[in-house]
Write an enzyme that holds these catalytic residues in place. Structure first.
Site, PDB file in Angstrom:
ATOM      1  N   GLN A  91      -5.326   3.571  -6.764  1.00  0.00           N
ATOM      2  CA  GLN A  91      -6.470   3.605  -5.840  1.00  0.00           C
ATOM      3  C   GLN A  91      -7.493   4.636  -6.316  1.00  0.00           C
ATOM      4  O   GLN A  91      -7.126   5.712  -6.806  1.00  0.00           O
ATOM      5  CB  GLN A  91      -5.971   3.958  -4.431  1.00  0.00           C
ATOM      6  CG  GLN A  91      -7.053   3.841  -3.378  1.00  0.00           C
ATOM      7  CD  GLN A  91      -6.507   4.044  -1.971  1.00  0.00           C
ATOM      8  OE1 GLN A  91      -5.319   3.939  -1.733  1.00  0.00           O
ATOM      9  NE2 GLN A  91      -7.396   4.338  -1.043  1.00  0.00           N
TER      10      GLN A  91
ATOM     11  N   ALA B 289      -0.297   4.382  -1.546  1.00  0.00           N
ATOM     12  CA  ALA B 289      -1.096   5.455  -2.153  1.00  0.00           C
ATOM     13  C   ALA B 289      -1.276   6.652  -1.224  1.00  0.00           C
ATOM     14  O   ALA B 289      -1.809   7.681  -1.639  1.00  0.00           O
ATOM     15  CB  ALA B 289      -2.471   4.907  -2.550  1.00  0.00           C
TER      16      ALA B 289
ATOM     17  N   GLY C 109      -2.897   0.206  16.815  1.00  0.00           N
ATOM     18  CA  GLY C 109      -4.146  -0.553  16.891  1.00  0.00           C
ATOM     19  C   GLY C 109      -3.951  -1.741  17.813  1.00  0.00           C
ATOM     20  O   GLY C 109      -2.989  -2.490  17.670  1.00  0.00           O
TER      21      GLY C 109
ATOM     22  N   GLY D  84      -8.422   5.035   2.490  1.00  0.00           N
ATOM     23  CA  GLY D  84      -8.307   4.061   3.579  1.00  0.00           C
ATOM     24  C   GLY D  84      -7.639   2.789   3.102  1.00  0.00           C
ATOM     25  O   GLY D  84      -7.619   2.475   1.903  1.00  0.00           O
ATOM     26  N   THR D  85      -7.085   2.067   4.080  1.00  0.00           N
ATOM     27  CA  THR D  85      -6.314   0.868   3.739  1.00  0.00           C
ATOM     28  C   THR D  85      -7.190  -0.223   3.100  1.00  0.00           C
ATOM     29  O   THR D  85      -6.711  -0.968   2.246  1.00  0.00           O
ATOM     30  CB  THR D  85      -5.645   0.320   5.011  1.00  0.00           C
ATOM     31  OG1 THR D  85      -6.599   0.315   6.067  1.00  0.00           O
ATOM     32  CG2 THR D  85      -4.470   1.179   5.434  1.00  0.00           C
TER      33      THR D  85
ATOM     34  N   HIS E 140      30.343  24.610   3.728  1.00  0.00           N
ATOM     35  CA  HIS E 140      31.311  25.408   4.497  1.00  0.00           C
ATOM     36  C   HIS E 140      30.735  25.753   5.866  1.00  0.00           C
ATOM     37  O   HIS E 140      29.639  26.312   5.943  1.00  0.00           O
ATOM     38  CB  HIS E 140      31.623  26.765   3.834  1.00  0.00           C
ATOM     39  CG  HIS E 140      31.501  26.792   2.364  1.00  0.00           C
ATOM     40  ND1 HIS E 140      32.547  26.531   1.523  1.00  0.00           N
ATOM     41  CD2 HIS E 140      30.438  27.066   1.572  1.00  0.00           C
ATOM     42  CE1 HIS E 140      32.137  26.652   0.268  1.00  0.00           C
ATOM     43  NE2 HIS E 140      30.865  26.964   0.271  1.00  0.00           N
TER      44      HIS E 140
ATOM     45  N   LEU F 207       0.846  -1.204   0.000  1.00  0.00           N
ATOM     46  CA  LEU F 207       0.000   0.000   0.000  1.00  0.00           C
ATOM     47  C   LEU F 207       0.876   1.245   0.000  1.00  0.00           C
ATOM     48  O   LEU F 207       1.546   1.547   0.989  1.00  0.00           O
ATOM     49  CB  LEU F 207      -0.912   0.007   1.235  1.00  0.00           C
ATOM     50  CG  LEU F 207      -1.645  -1.307   1.534  1.00  0.00           C
ATOM     51  CD1 LEU F 207      -2.620  -1.110   2.676  1.00  0.00           C
ATOM     52  CD2 LEU F 207      -2.352  -1.832   0.297  1.00  0.00           C
TER      53      LEU F 207
ATOM     54  N   ASN G  53      -1.064  -3.903  16.043  1.00  0.00           N
ATOM     55  CA  ASN G  53      -1.174  -4.302  14.637  1.00  0.00           C
ATOM     56  C   ASN G  53      -0.029  -3.649  13.871  1.00  0.00           C
ATOM     57  O   ASN G  53       0.078  -2.423  13.848  1.00  0.00           O
ATOM     58  CB  ASN G  53      -2.538  -3.815  14.120  1.00  0.00           C
ATOM     59  CG  ASN G  53      -2.653  -3.907  12.614  1.00  0.00           C
ATOM     60  OD1 ASN G  53      -1.879  -4.609  11.958  1.00  0.00           O
ATOM     61  ND2 ASN G  53      -3.631  -3.198  12.077  1.00  0.00           N
TER      62      ASN G  53
HETATM   63  P1  TTP Z   1      -1.308   6.042   6.895  1.00  0.00           P
HETATM   64  O1  TTP Z   1       0.034   6.108   7.542  1.00  0.00           O
HETATM   65  O2  TTP Z   1      -2.508   5.992   7.751  1.00  0.00           O
HETATM   66  O3  TTP Z   1      -1.496   7.243   5.872  1.00  0.00           O
HETATM   67  P2  TTP Z   1      -0.450   8.050   5.013  1.00  0.00           P
HETATM   68  O4  TTP Z   1       0.658   7.198   4.508  1.00  0.00           O
HETATM   69  O5  TTP Z   1      -1.209   8.787   3.958  1.00  0.00           O
HETATM   70  O6  TTP Z   1       0.205   9.094   6.022  1.00  0.00           O
HETATM   71  P3  TTP Z   1      -0.431  10.417   6.667  1.00  0.00           P
HETATM   72  O7  TTP Z   1      -1.424   9.970   7.678  1.00  0.00           O
HETATM   73  O8  TTP Z   1       0.798  11.061   7.260  1.00  0.00           O
HETATM   74  O9  TTP Z   1      -1.009  11.257   5.557  1.00  0.00           O
HETATM   75  O10 TTP Z   1      -1.377   4.795   5.905  1.00  0.00           O
HETATM   76  C1  TTP Z   1      -0.943   3.497   6.209  1.00  0.00           C
HETATM   77  C2  TTP Z   1      -0.486   2.845   4.943  1.00  0.00           C
HETATM   78  O11 TTP Z   1      -1.528   2.676   4.001  1.00  0.00           O
HETATM   79  C3  TTP Z   1       0.570   3.620   4.240  1.00  0.00           C
HETATM   80  O12 TTP Z   1       1.478   2.689   3.725  1.00  0.00           O
HETATM   81  C4  TTP Z   1      -0.164   4.311   3.116  1.00  0.00           C
HETATM   82  C5  TTP Z   1      -1.277   3.366   2.798  1.00  0.00           C
HETATM   83  N1  TTP Z   1      -2.533   3.992   2.377  1.00  0.00           N
HETATM   84  C6  TTP Z   1      -2.980   3.800   1.082  1.00  0.00           C
HETATM   85  O13 TTP Z   1      -2.343   3.132   0.265  1.00  0.00           O
HETATM   86  N2  TTP Z   1      -4.172   4.356   0.733  1.00  0.00           N
HETATM   87  C7  TTP Z   1      -4.913   5.117   1.590  1.00  0.00           C
HETATM   88  O14 TTP Z   1      -5.994   5.599   1.198  1.00  0.00           O
HETATM   89  C8  TTP Z   1      -4.411   5.316   2.923  1.00  0.00           C
HETATM   90  C9  TTP Z   1      -5.175   6.146   3.907  1.00  0.00           C
HETATM   91  C10 TTP Z   1      -3.222   4.737   3.264  1.00  0.00           C
END
Ligand code: TTP
Length: 410
Positions: A77, A8, A141, A82-83, A317, A6, A165
């Protein structure tokens, strides 16, 4: 087996380093974060699927279409965040099979993958997750477990001890049906942890593997320093490929890349990693836990300690760079100094997405983005950020964060 990574996310907490690029390609110890993840997965998978969105071209440009001879497929995506939605983006690339799903912004050892796969196979489970015991779960988590199975995952449960987690999962393709049922969380995202809770409610068996090694969720700038220190401390091998002039002192382990010249009078105490084609010295002092990228110049009367200096950047420098991160193509003017310690000895706080957060570190210097230029005698307070593309005029005292692309004069 495939792995979905992930990558994105917007990485907003890591600004200004993510002003113009996604977090997974930021280099720690001179290698992109995501490459460490691909290396860990390499023995177990035959294809990588990388979920991209924010500044996706930069990831594609960095990794190309294969890694160690195995294909990389990029999927983009959609609008929903969200994940869970990130994993769902890989649905068409995963037909009726098991796969790993891993956050693209974590650092861990291969044991986590090996242990998860072993436990999942042995228990003939429907899914699995890697956990690690923490004393304070407030930012993590909580994974509640019973009889070798995950019972429930609770996001950010507060200051308590328990299994966290780690963002490393194994699923089979039925997870996509449960993602379709997952609703938006309170923070407006579709979370894979909610999907897992639905799976458990429906009687699916989610196993866990307790990992005991080093793990870091690279969310905030100082996490980069923590991981840099860990990598240099545990993995660095003394290896001098460049040229070291007579009169320079190098205390192992130090890695010096091809084409780099270390001039007389330089004093380097490892662990230190220096990339290719750099000019080091004469007469500089580089102290432990420092990573310097390719094509950098560290010049006369410069001291660097416990810092990350990315490719094509210069401290040429009379500079002091301590506990700091400097992005790519950045130039510090003569006499630009980072302060890394408060007079009151309190831990350094940093503004992250509008909130002042305690880094927990007594020593933390500057966080400077990419393509920044500072003038002569610029003084930077501890924990201050300078946005990418900013120009900081001579004599400026940086006591507030500087946004990207602005000109600041004294
Ligand atoms: P997060 O660390 O929650 O999100 P982020 O990487 O965008 O960081 P920030 O909160 O600083 O903006 O995400 C956890 C992981 O999931 C990270 O590897 C990025 C990925 N992710 C996605 O691929 N798509 C998404 O929509 C989100 C929210 C996260």
């Amino acid at each position: 087996m495939k792995a979905v990574i992930l990558a994105a996310g917007k990485g907003e907490r890591l600004r200004p380093l993510t002003d113009d690029r996604p977090k997974p390609i930021l280099k720690i110890a001179n290698k992109p974060i995501i490459e460490y993840i691909l290396e860990n997965l390499d023995p177990f998978v035959d294809e990588f699927i990388i979920v991209v969105k924010y500044k996706k071209e930069k990831i594609i440009e960095t990794l190309g279409d294969e890694f160690h001879g195995k294909p990389i497929t990029y999927v983009v995506q959609g609008d929903e965040e969200g994940t869970a939605r990130a994993i769902y983006s890989a649905k068409d690339a995963i037909i009726d099979e098991e796969f790993f799903a891993i956050n693209g912004d974590i650092y861990f050892e291969q044991e986590a993958i090996r242990g998860l796969l072993h436990t999942y196979r042995k228990m003939k489970a429907d899914g699995g997750i890697v956990v690690k015991k923490f004393e304070n779960l407030s930012q993590l988590g909580l994974v509640e477990v019973k009889n070798n199975l995950v019972k429930k995952i609770i996001e950010k449960p507060g200051k308590m001890e328990g299994f966290a987690n780690l963002g490393i999962y194994i699923f089979n393709s039925e997870v996509f049906d449960f993602i379709e049922e997952t609703e938006k969380s309170e923070r407006g995202e579709y979370e894979i942890t909610d999907t897992i809770n639905i799976m458990i409610e429906r009687g699916k068996r989610i196993v866990y593997f307790e990992y005991k090694g080093f793990w870091s969720d690279i969310g905030r700038p100082w996490d980069l320093l923590e991981v840099n220190e860990y990598i240099l401390k545990t993995k660095l091998k003394h290896n001098i490929r460049g040229t070291v002039e007579e009169g320079a002192t190098i205390i192992p382990p130090v890695e010096i890349g091809e084409g780099t010249i270390v001039r007389s009078g330089s004093y380097i105490i490892g662990p230190v990693k220096i990339g290719k084609n750099c000019r080091i010295g004469p007469n500089c002092f580089i102290r432990p836990y420092t990573s310097i990228g390719d094509n950098c110049h560290i010049g006369n009367a410069v001291e660097v300690k416990n810092s990350i200096i990315m490719d094509n950047s210069n401290a040429p420098h009379l500079n002091y760079v301590g506990d700091s991160i400097i992005g790519e193509n950045t130039n510090l003017g003569a006499g630009t100094i980072t302060a890394n310690l408060r007079h009151d000895n309190k831990t350094v706080k940093v503004e992250i997405k509008g909130n002042l957060e305690d880094s927990g570190r007594r020593k933390l210097g500057a966080i400077i983005g990419h393509n920044v230029k500072t003038g002569i005698n610029v003084s930077i307070y501890p924990g201050r950020k300078i946005g990418s593309g900013a120009l900081v005029g001579p004599g400026v005292i940086v006591d507030k964060n500087i946004p990207p692309g602005v000109l600041v004069v004294a």
